[in-house]
Design a protein around this motif. Structure first.
Motif, PDB file in Angstrom:
ATOM      1  N   SER A 227       0.807  -1.220   0.000  1.00 43.86           N
ATOM      2  CA  SER A 227       0.000   0.000   0.000  1.00 43.86           C
ATOM      3  C   SER A 227       0.842   1.273   0.000  1.00 43.86           C
ATOM      4  O   SER A 227       0.351   2.340  -0.382  1.00 43.86           O
ATOM      5  N   HIS A 228       2.093   1.195   0.425  1.00 43.84           N
ATOM      6  CA  HIS A 228       2.894   2.408   0.571  1.00 43.84           C
ATOM      7  C   HIS A 228       3.125   3.130  -0.758  1.00 43.84           C
ATOM      8  O   HIS A 228       2.994   4.368  -0.810  1.00 43.84           O
ATOM      9  N   PRO A 229       3.485   2.434  -1.844  1.00 38.93           N
ATOM     10  CA  PRO A 229       3.625   3.150  -3.120  1.00 38.93           C
ATOM     11  C   PRO A 229       2.317   3.779  -3.594  1.00 38.93           C
ATOM     12  O   PRO A 229       2.338   4.819  -4.265  1.00 38.93           O
ATOM     13  N   ARG A 230       1.187   3.175  -3.261  1.00 40.30           N
ATOM     14  CA  ARG A 230      -0.078   3.784  -3.650  1.00 40.30           C
ATOM     15  C   ARG A 230      -0.301   5.079  -2.881  1.00 40.30           C
ATOM     16  O   ARG A 230      -0.767   6.077  -3.440  1.00 40.30           O
ATOM     17  N   VAL A 284       6.488  -4.822  -5.118  1.00 40.62           N
ATOM     18  CA  VAL A 284       5.308  -5.179  -5.914  1.00 40.62           C
ATOM     19  C   VAL A 284       4.390  -3.973  -6.072  1.00 40.62           C
ATOM     20  O   VAL A 284       3.876  -3.698  -7.164  1.00 40.62           O
ATOM     21  N   GLY A 285       4.171  -3.223  -4.993  1.00 35.44           N
ATOM     22  CA  GLY A 285       3.323  -2.042  -5.068  1.00 35.44           C
ATOM     23  C   GLY A 285       3.895  -0.975  -5.983  1.00 35.44           C
ATOM     24  O   GLY A 285       3.153  -0.285  -6.699  1.00 35.44           O
ATOM     25  N   CYS A 292       7.811   4.581  -7.745  1.00 33.09           N
ATOM     26  CA  CYS A 292       8.856   3.921  -6.997  1.00 33.09           C
ATOM     27  C   CYS A 292       8.838   4.395  -5.554  1.00 33.09           C
ATOM     28  O   CYS A 292       9.051   5.582  -5.256  1.00 33.09           O
ATOM     29  N   TYR A 293       8.559   3.480  -4.642  1.00 39.87           N
ATOM     30  CA  TYR A 293       8.594   3.768  -3.216  1.00 39.87           C
ATOM     31  C   TYR A 293       9.095   2.504  -2.529  1.00 39.87           C
ATOM     32  O   TYR A 293       8.338   1.644  -2.105  1.00 39.87           O
ATOM     33  N   LEU A 294      10.414   2.382  -2.465  1.00 44.07           N
ATOM     34  CA  LEU A 294      11.039   1.167  -1.957  1.00 44.07           C
ATOM     35  C   LEU A 294      11.508   1.321  -0.514  1.00 44.07           C
ATOM     36  O   LEU A 294      11.830   0.356   0.118  1.00 44.07           O
TER      37      LEU A 294
END
Length: 294
Positions: A227-230, A284-285, A292-294
């Motif tokens: 959910s974080h990249p969203r 995956v998100g 891009c939020y890794l």
């Protein structure tokens, strides 16, 4: 709407409940023991249980006069929250989960804060209901503040929060497309960006239950990470900072160094799997939401 102490009519407590047969009785008992003296109701939204949750609720309807039960087969915690809010007769809506246990002053603590602020979050106590494996996977954080995981805006957990029902109407409810993580964060960020103040209610204590076995711990952590990249996609334009590449590199390096823990004691294995699942979920998100939020 902010800063003026207001009288209170009916208060509504909304509880999403899915496969909660073993934990829900303790929460209902805790709500029966609340010290709040004025009128309030409890709305449990049972959505898609495959255990005996529905039968349990039928029995409790006779024991708890202010309990109202809504049944739906549609999945998703935000769907259940929205359905409960629509049925709520109170001008203040409080949310909690079916697997936690409210302290006796929980309702009073949130209601007192809602007299002056349109949205509030309470304190999460993480030790009472959790064993060593759960606490190793999710070490307790300070309970004397709202959550602030992303260096952006604070937010409460959906397991311990409240808001004016008018705020819920103005925001169009919870975003039901958020599932598995970010569902509560997104709502309270939108509230603050719309000009609603968010307060912390330290006396509204919820005893918070973590997942207790490695498989469910990893599944939940993966959902959070995905959910974080969203969230970043939806709120970067409002100031949510990007994830720092150095942090991701250090996290993956630490996972590699601790990989022998996969064969170690259960608590160490759970801690490693939680972080591995979170980081995998972010990968995956990031691909799914093209941010891009890794």
């Amino acid at each position: 709407m902010n800063g003026t102490r207001r009288p209170v009519g009916l208060v509504s407590v909304v509880i999403p409940a899915r496969n909660a047969e073993t934990t829900l009785p303790a929460q209902l008992e805790a709500l029966c023991a609340q010290t709040y003296p004025d009128p309030w109701e409890v709305i449990v939204v049972e959505n898609g249980s495959s255990d005996g949750t529905r039968a349990l609720l039928r029995r409790w309807e006779g024991r708890m006069p202010r309990l109202r039960v809504t049944v739906t087969d549609a999945p998703g915690v935000n769907h259940a929250r929205n359905l409960g809010c629509r049925r709520a007769g109170g001008e203040f809506v409080l949310l909690c989960d079916a697997d936690d246990v409210a302290a006796p002053g929980w309702v009073t603590g949130l209601v007192d804060a809602l007299r002056t602020d349109p949205a509030v979050g309470g304190a999460l106590e993480r030790r009472l209901l959790n064993g060593t494996v759960a606490l190793a996977a999710r070490p307790p954080k300070k309970s004397a503040a709202l959550l602030d995981t992303f260096g952006f805006l604070p937010y409460p957990a959906g397991a311990n929060c409240g808001f004016h029902k008018e705020l819920w109407h103005q925001l169009g409810g919870f975003d039901e497309s958020y599932q598995g993580g970010g569902d509560d964060t997104e709502f309270f960020w939108r509230a603050q960006l719309a000009g609603y103040r968010l307060a912390f209610a330290p006396h509204a204590v919820m005893h918070y239950r973590h997942r207790g076995d490695t498989r469910t711990i990893a599944r939940q952590s993966y959902g959070y990470g995905r959910s974080h990249p969203r969230l970043y996609r939806d709120f970067a334009a409002h100031g949510m900072p990007p994830a720092r590449p150095g942090d991701a590199a250090r996290a993956w390096w630490a996972l590699l160094l601790h990989s022998p823990d996969l064969l170690g004691p259960t608590d160490r294995r759970a801690a490693l799997l939680a972080q591995l699942a979170l980081r995998t979920g972010r990968v995956v998100g990031s691909a799914r939401h093209r941010r891009c939020y890794l």
